[in-house]
Write a protein that holds these residues in place. Structure first.
Motif, PDB file in Angstrom:
ATOM      1  N   CYS A  68       0.857  -1.179   0.000  1.00  0.00           N
ATOM      2  CA  CYS A  68       0.000   0.000   0.000  1.00  0.00           C
ATOM      3  C   CYS A  68       0.899   1.236   0.000  1.00  0.00           C
ATOM      4  O   CYS A  68       1.948   1.238   0.641  1.00  0.00           O
ATOM      5  N   VAL A  70       0.838   4.794   1.309  1.00  0.00           N
ATOM      6  CA  VAL A  70       0.144   5.691   2.231  1.00  0.00           C
ATOM      7  C   VAL A  70       1.194   6.703   2.692  1.00  0.00           C
ATOM      8  O   VAL A  70       1.759   6.552   3.778  1.00  0.00           O
ATOM      9  N   ALA A  97      -4.680   3.661   1.820  1.00  0.00           N
ATOM     10  CA  ALA A  97      -4.768   2.677   2.904  1.00  0.00           C
ATOM     11  C   ALA A  97      -5.862   1.658   2.598  1.00  0.00           C
ATOM     12  O   ALA A  97      -6.868   1.994   1.969  1.00  0.00           O
ATOM     13  N   LYS A 117       2.087   1.560  12.578  1.00  0.00           N
ATOM     14  CA  LYS A 117       1.674   1.357  11.185  1.00  0.00           C
ATOM     15  C   LYS A 117       0.141   1.366  11.091  1.00  0.00           C
ATOM     16  O   LYS A 117      -0.430   1.986  10.199  1.00  0.00           O
ATOM     17  N   CYS A 121      -2.378   4.110   9.089  1.00  0.00           N
ATOM     18  CA  CYS A 121      -3.394   3.720   8.107  1.00  0.00           C
ATOM     19  C   CYS A 121      -4.791   4.172   8.556  1.00  0.00           C
ATOM     20  O   CYS A 121      -5.585   4.650   7.738  1.00  0.00           O
ATOM     21  N   ASN A 124      -5.513   7.567   7.701  1.00  0.00           N
ATOM     22  CA  ASN A 124      -5.521   7.812   6.261  1.00  0.00           C
ATOM     23  C   ASN A 124      -6.570   6.976   5.526  1.00  0.00           C
ATOM     24  O   ASN A 124      -6.404   6.653   4.354  1.00  0.00           O
ATOM     25  N   THR A 126      -8.232   3.847   6.633  1.00  0.00           N
ATOM     26  CA  THR A 126      -8.572   2.499   7.081  1.00  0.00           C
ATOM     27  C   THR A 126      -9.708   2.608   8.096  1.00  0.00           C
ATOM     28  O   THR A 126      -9.659   3.432   9.005  1.00  0.00           O
TER      29      THR A 126
END
Length: 178
Positions: A68, A70, A97, A117, A121, A124, A126
């Motif tokens: 991904c 991101v 994400a 992590k 995500c 952003n 998730t």
């Protein structure tokens, strides 16, 4: 006078020829780091959970080890669950994400690094994240901006759009499923 061109560390990382070797390389907190080699139980769980999620839904696709992008990170979640309409038509990484990310903690992995992590995500796009701890038989779950909740045993886990009814016991049993 022109200033010298600055290089974007993420772009430099992504241009490296060997980042897709197994296990994959991630770009986290400004540095490249290789994911740990998965164990037997980790690999079984990853495969079986992907198959279970994909059997429950046609709106999302669960994919193992999908890179991904991101910015400024390039994570490679153990499992990325993405709405089908967000998946690219051409081969390559996911731009953005995943909708739901699942990490399976290896014994030598830092829980703090994995949480960092996950939080990146979540901030952003998730919507849902699981951190599976096989040693403790627990799953940490984040939804949106909420603090994580720890699930164990017969607890029913939250999923996107109620994709299947999975318990922690069911997920942990997937490590034994051949």
């Amino acid at each position: 006078m022109q200033s010298p061109a600055t290089t974007n560390p993420l772009e430099t990382f992504l241009s490296q020829p060997n980042i897709e070797i197994s296990p994959a390389w991630e770009f986290i907190n400004g540095r490249a780091q290789q994911k740990p080699m998965p164990t037997l139980f980790h690999s079984r769980l990853q495969r079986n959970l992907v198959n279970a999620i994909n059997a429950f839904t046609t709106d999302y696709e669960a994919i193992q080890e999908l890179r991904c992008i991101v910015p400024p990170l390039s994570p490679v979640p153990d499992i990325a669950v993405v709405a089908r309409n967000r998946l690219p038509e051409v081969d390559g990484p996911l731009q953005g994400a995943p909708d739901w990310m699942i990490e399976i903690r290896s014994p030598d992995q830092s829980t703090l690094d994995l949480q960092s992590k996950i939080l990146h995500c979540l901030s952003n796009g998730t919507q849902l994240a699981w951190l599976i701890d096989l040693q403790r038989q627990q799953i940490w779950v984040w939804q949106g901006a909420d603090l994580p909740i720890i699930f164990a045993g017969a607890d029913i886990l939250p999923t996107l759009d109620n994709i299947g009814a999975l318990t922690v016991d069911t997920v942990m049993a997937m490590t034994q499923q051949r």
